[in-house]
Design a protein around this motif. Structure first.
Motif, mmCIF file in Angstrom:
data_model
loop_
_atom_site.group_PDB
_atom_site.id
_atom_site.type_symbol
_atom_site.label_atom_id
_atom_site.label_comp_id
_atom_site.label_asym_id
_atom_site.label_seq_id
_atom_site.Cartn_x
_atom_site.Cartn_y
_atom_site.Cartn_z
ATOM 1 N N TYR A 585 -9.006 6.037 56.788
ATOM 2 C CA TYR A 585 -8.124 7.168 57.085
ATOM 3 C C TYR A 585 -6.825 7.072 56.293
ATOM 4 C CZ TYR A 585 -4.924 10.235 59.632
ATOM 5 O OH TYR A 585 -4.001 11.190 59.950
ATOM 6 N N HIS A 586 -6.429 8.194 55.709
ATOM 7 C CA HIS A 586 -5.183 8.311 54.941
ATOM 8 C C HIS A 586 -4.138 9.023 55.789
ATOM 9 C CE1 HIS A 586 -2.397 9.645 51.754
ATOM 10 N NE2 HIS A 586 -2.526 10.856 52.263
ATOM 11 N N ASP A 587 -2.967 8.403 55.962
ATOM 12 C CA ASP A 587 -1.889 9.006 56.754
ATOM 13 C C ASP A 587 -1.111 10.014 55.917
ATOM 14 O OD1 ASP A 587 -1.523 7.541 59.490
ATOM 15 O OD2 ASP A 587 -1.912 5.936 58.040
ATOM 16 N N PRO A 588 -1.128 11.290 56.283
ATOM 17 C CA PRO A 588 -0.276 12.260 55.579
ATOM 18 C C PRO A 588 1.197 11.938 55.836
ATOM 19 C CG PRO A 588 -1.980 13.365 56.886
ATOM 20 C CD PRO A 588 -1.960 11.934 57.316
ATOM 21 N N CYS A 589 2.002 12.013 54.803
ATOM 22 C CA CYS A 589 3.416 11.631 54.934
ATOM 23 C C CYS A 589 4.155 12.506 55.941
ATOM 24 C CB CYS A 589 4.107 11.710 53.574
ATOM 25 S SG CYS A 589 3.364 10.666 52.313
ATOM 26 N N TYR A 590 3.876 13.813 55.920
ATOM 27 C CA TYR A 590 4.610 14.721 56.792
ATOM 28 C C TYR A 590 4.087 14.710 58.221
ATOM 29 C CZ TYR A 590 7.845 16.626 53.438
ATOM 30 O OH TYR A 590 8.894 16.762 52.561
ATOM 31 N N LEU A 591 2.976 14.042 58.456
ATOM 32 C CA LEU A 591 2.498 13.827 59.818
ATOM 33 C C LEU A 591 2.927 12.451 60.308
ATOM 34 C CD1 LEU A 591 0.792 14.921 62.191
ATOM 35 C CD2 LEU A 591 -1.177 13.760 61.160
ATOM 36 N N GLY A 592 2.777 11.449 59.436
ATOM 37 C CA GLY A 592 3.089 10.077 59.799
ATOM 38 C C GLY A 592 4.569 9.767 59.744
ATOM 39 N N ARG A 593 5.047 9.378 58.559
ATOM 40 C CA ARG A 593 6.439 8.933 58.461
ATOM 41 C C ARG A 593 7.443 9.979 58.927
ATOM 42 N NH1 ARG A 593 4.761 5.956 54.007
ATOM 43 N NH2 ARG A 593 4.906 7.809 52.703
ATOM 44 N N HIS A 594 7.208 11.241 58.590
ATOM 45 C CA HIS A 594 8.197 12.263 58.921
ATOM 46 C C HIS A 594 8.155 12.686 60.387
ATOM 47 C CE1 HIS A 594 10.017 12.790 55.079
ATOM 48 N NE2 HIS A 594 8.918 13.137 54.472
ATOM 49 N N ASN A 595 7.030 12.461 61.075
ATOM 50 C CA ASN A 595 6.927 12.884 62.478
ATOM 51 C C ASN A 595 6.309 11.832 63.393
ATOM 52 O OD1 ASN A 595 7.797 15.898 62.843
ATOM 53 N ND2 ASN A 595 6.730 15.835 60.878
ATOM 54 N N GLU A 596 6.006 10.665 62.838
ATOM 55 C CA GLU A 596 5.547 9.507 63.609
ATOM 56 C C GLU A 596 4.279 9.784 64.413
ATOM 57 O OE1 GLU A 596 8.863 8.081 65.849
ATOM 58 O OE2 GLU A 596 9.942 7.375 64.085
ATOM 59 N N VAL A 597 3.369 10.547 63.833
ATOM 60 C CA VAL A 597 2.059 10.770 64.450
ATOM 61 C C VAL A 597 1.052 9.892 63.702
ATOM 62 C CG1 VAL A 597 0.250 12.428 65.026
ATOM 63 C CG2 VAL A 597 2.663 13.110 65.124
ATOM 64 N N TYR A 598 0.767 8.750 64.266
ATOM 65 C CA TYR A 598 -0.166 7.798 63.655
ATOM 66 C C TYR A 598 -1.414 7.578 64.511
ATOM 67 C CZ TYR A 598 3.912 6.515 60.826
ATOM 68 O OH TYR A 598 4.998 6.546 59.993
ATOM 69 N N ASP A 599 -1.232 7.589 65.822
ATOM 70 C CA ASP A 599 -2.322 7.181 66.714
ATOM 71 C C ASP A 599 -3.326 8.291 66.995
ATOM 72 O OD1 ASP A 599 -1.183 4.672 66.881
ATOM 73 O OD2 ASP A 599 -0.011 5.166 68.668
ATOM 74 N N ALA A 600 -2.854 9.538 67.103
ATOM 75 C CA ALA A 600 -3.763 10.623 67.487
ATOM 76 C C ALA A 600 -4.976 10.734 66.566
ATOM 77 C CB ALA A 600 -2.999 11.952 67.557
#
Length: 713
Positions: A585-600
């Motif tokens: 799985y690749h974490d999108p920057c604007y979902l992950g770092r910018h909004n801290e959505v990693y677990d969902a």
């Protein structure tokens, strides 16, 4: 014996006589040293404050509780430094050590006046001596680790930093600690301290053996020499620091306090009024030093030159000229050089001189244009920065000036801006085709203008431009719509009434175009009474959630992976069909770092039977960008290795057969990366994986379920 005081002596005179010649000399020398140090420090501090005040306003007075928390965790707790354990340990030892050793500085100054001085109430307690002894040693350990990192490990992140100056500072710190130990050791040797006192200071006690053979006079001489050397080193440090790269020692604390407490993905709004623009009262981004905000100038003071931002930057890692560290350092050098000239001209009342200094442009005189246009606004630099410097804000503000004031931007970006202006989407497609992806999907409802709030579905599905017009991204949109329908979620779309959120316009620097799109979308949403929005594009998600409130649009915005996780947890969605596959799985920057959505997204993938997941080396907070952010998706990469190819190579190295995404931009970029490598790696959105695992109800059994093998390759 001291002579009796004169019959009519004052209390002050009596106190001076009691101190003796040594005490009086100590007072005079210490007072002169302190006066000189404080004067030089205050003079420099006045200049530094003046430079900050040159900047534009920035409101950083909200959420006081959160700001205090940042001071406690980031400054005192060194939380972000411990993202890298060994360097974090090094810095923590030095930082915490000096906090404790503030007490020894006070003791040294008191002892310069009166031998045997102790801090009232606590100065004679053994536990304080123990803490001082141990933390002084930890400072030396920290210095040793720092030299090991710089001279033996020699990480690339230090490229461009002032390493020689850092070496001098480390030696200076070591000298402060060594003189402190000499002071304590000679005191123990001279007084023959009782064992119960000396044992509280095991290191100083052991070192006292080095001086046991000296005479009383020699011990006093060594002690006094170390004492005054210690004081001079401390006061010299106070004077030198504001004039050095270690200015961060004083600047990092306020910089952390005034850092952004909202979502990292929110940019500072720059409301543009055309009437004021014509009158010349609007700052269109940062073209000169005075166009930067005061916080952006303060950022430059706080830079430690550690290079963590540079080490994490996708642009720098793929051969682009952008180094977030060097960008901030260049701006700091410019502030010290031109800013001080500007302050001097203003103090002298020279309007011509001030105007001449102010004419120095940030781009390209201080920062090359190519540096500014290399940024993907992924936020990796800000995630890594131990003192909360906001590099992306600097870059976007400079872009704003280049685009809006000078119409200077990469040639291919012109098509993006023209399409947004004429068609309200980056693809330049007719708005009438916004809902074409839903053809044949009877469950997708288009919310018509004028629909009453009572007739609205639970969620507005914000499809986004990529999900509406790109053939690959349409598969994400269709998969999510089908899954929501199967879960019984009431949703609808705007269709032609949905315009681009303006994210690419804002990130490229066209703030006015973003403002127009945002205001139109907010008007549409508010007129309908929309309260809950689900988006599959993290860029839309971030803009709707974090930036539209600045324009009157406050909604409950959820990303589609969050909604899927909630539906699965509630039992409304049951992935039962096995998906025999391995996926990274690749974490999108604007979902992950910018909004801290990693677990969902990971929670959802973890509920799919048969699916085996494997993490890439760079994931979650340290995920590597796909290369599309910051409007880079519409600009060519002519320098170095393509960012999407770099990320694709990392995904391929895991051995997984599928690459999972949660963003249409990421799907497009990484699919292109796979094609460029000629490899077999399926690129799938989380919604497509779920759609392949959820058995359709009888009412939709005739409709084809998106399969893993149908994904783009």
């Amino acid at each position: 014996m001291p002579s009796a005081p004169p019959e009519h002596s004052t209390p002050a005179a009596t106190a001076l006589l009691a101190l003796g010649a040594r005490g009086v000399t100590g007072i005079v020398v210490l007072a002169l040293l302190l006066a000189a140090a404080v004067y030089l420090f205050a003079t420099r501090a006045r200049t530094l404050v003046g430079l900050v005040r040159l900047g534009q306003p920035a409101d950083r007075t909200d959420t006081v509780g959160r700001r205090v928390e940042l001071e406690a965790t980031v400054v005192l707790g060194q939380r972000k430094l411990f993202q890298r354990f060994l360097p974090g340990l090094m810095h923590a030892f030095i930082f915490w050590g000096f906090l404790v050793l503030l007490t020894t500085i006070l003791e040294a100054m008191g002892e310069s006046i009166s031998r045997g001085f102790a801090i009232p109430w606590v100065g004679r307690m053994g536990w304080l001596g123990l803490i001082q002894d141990v933390f002084a040693a930890l400072v030396l350990v920290g210095v040793a680790i720092a030299f090991f990192i710089r001279k033996v490990m020699r990480p690339d992140r230090f490229k461009g930093s002032h390493l020689r100056e850092a070496d001098y500072i480390l030696l200076w710190i070591a000298a402060i600690i060594v003189t402190l130990y000499v002071i304590k050791a000679t005191s123990i040797a001279a007084t023959g301290a009782a064992p119960e006192t000396a044992t509280w200071m095991p290191i100083s006690n052991a070192l006292s053996n080095l001086f046991t053979g000296l005479s009383s006079g020699a011990l006093d001489a060594v002690h006094d020499a170390a004492l005054w050397a210690h004081i001079v080193l401390i006061l010299g440090f106070l004077v030198y620091i504001p004039r050095s790269k270690h200015l961060h020692i004083f600047a990092s604390e306020p910089n952390v306090y005034f850092s952004n407490t909202r979502a990292r993905g929110r940019l500072r709004p720059q409301r543009i009024d055309l009437e004021k623009l014509e009158e010349g009262d609007v700052v269109l981004g940062a073209g000169t030093l005075e166009d930067l905000t005061w916080k952006e100038i303060l950022d430059t003071y706080a830079c430690t030159e550690c290079g963590r931002c540079q080490n994490a930057c996708p642009a720098w890692n793929t051969g682009k000229p952008l180094s977030p560290k060097l960008l901030v350092m260049n701006l700091r050098d410019h502030a010290f050089d031109q800013g001080e000239k500007l302050l001097a001209a203003k103090r002298a009342g020279s309007a011509d001189g001030a105007e001449q200094v102010a004419k120095v442009s940030l781009n390209p005189d201080i920062v090359d244009d190519e540096v500014i246009w290399s940024c993907v606004t992924c936020g990796a630099c800000m995630q890594e920065c131990p003192v909360n410097i906001e590099h992306v804000d600097h870059i976007v503000d400079m872009r704003r000036y280049l685009v809006q004031a000078e119409s200077r931007f990469p040639q291919e970006a012109g098509a993006l801006l023209r399409n947004l202006e004429s068609s309200n989407n980056p693809w330049g497609q007719p708005q009438s085709q916004r809902a074409a992806w839903a053809k044949g999907m009877d469950g997708v409802r288009i919310i018509e203008p004028g629909t009453s709030a009572a007739d609205l579905p639970e969620y507005l599905y914000w499809v986004g431009c990529a999900g509406s017009f790109d053939e690959r991204a349409k598969k994400i949109t269709q998969a999510l719509a089908q899954v929501l329908e199967q879960a019984g979620v009431s949703f609808g779309i705007l269709g032609p009434a949905e315009l681009c959120t303006g994210d690419p316009a804002r990130r490229i620097g066209n703030e006015y175009l973003f403002q127009m799109l945002a205001e139109q979308n907010v008007e549409t949403l508010n007129d309908l009474g929309v309260t809950k929005i689900v988006a599959n594009c993290p860029h839309c998600f971030n803009t709707l959630r974090n930036e539209y409130p600045d324009y009157g649009g406050t909604y409950e915005v959820i990303h589609h992976t969050q909604l899927l996780a909630r539906l699965i947890a509630d039992g409304r969605l049951r992935p039962t069909n096995p998906v025999a596959d391995s996926l990274t799985y690749h974490d999108p920057c604007y979902l992950g770092r910018h909004n801290e959505v990693y677990d969902a997204p990971r929670d959802v993938l973890g509920k799919v039977p048969g699916l085996r997941t494997v993490e890439m080396e760079r994931h979650k907070q340290r995920g590597f960008c796909c290369g599309a952010g910051g409007a880079r998706m519409w600009m060519e990469e002519r320098l170095g290795k393509r960012i999407n190819v770099e990320r694709t190579d990392e995904a391929l190295s895991t051995g997984a057969s599928s690459l999972g995404v949660a963003c249409p931009y990421c799907m497009i970029m990484l699919d292109d990366g796979v094609k460029s490598r000629g490899k077999e790696l399926r690129v799938l959105d989380v919604a497509q994986v779920v759609a392949a695992s959820v058995a359709p109800p009888a009412s939709t059994a005739s409709r084809p379920t998106p399969q893993v093998d149908d994904a783009p390759t």
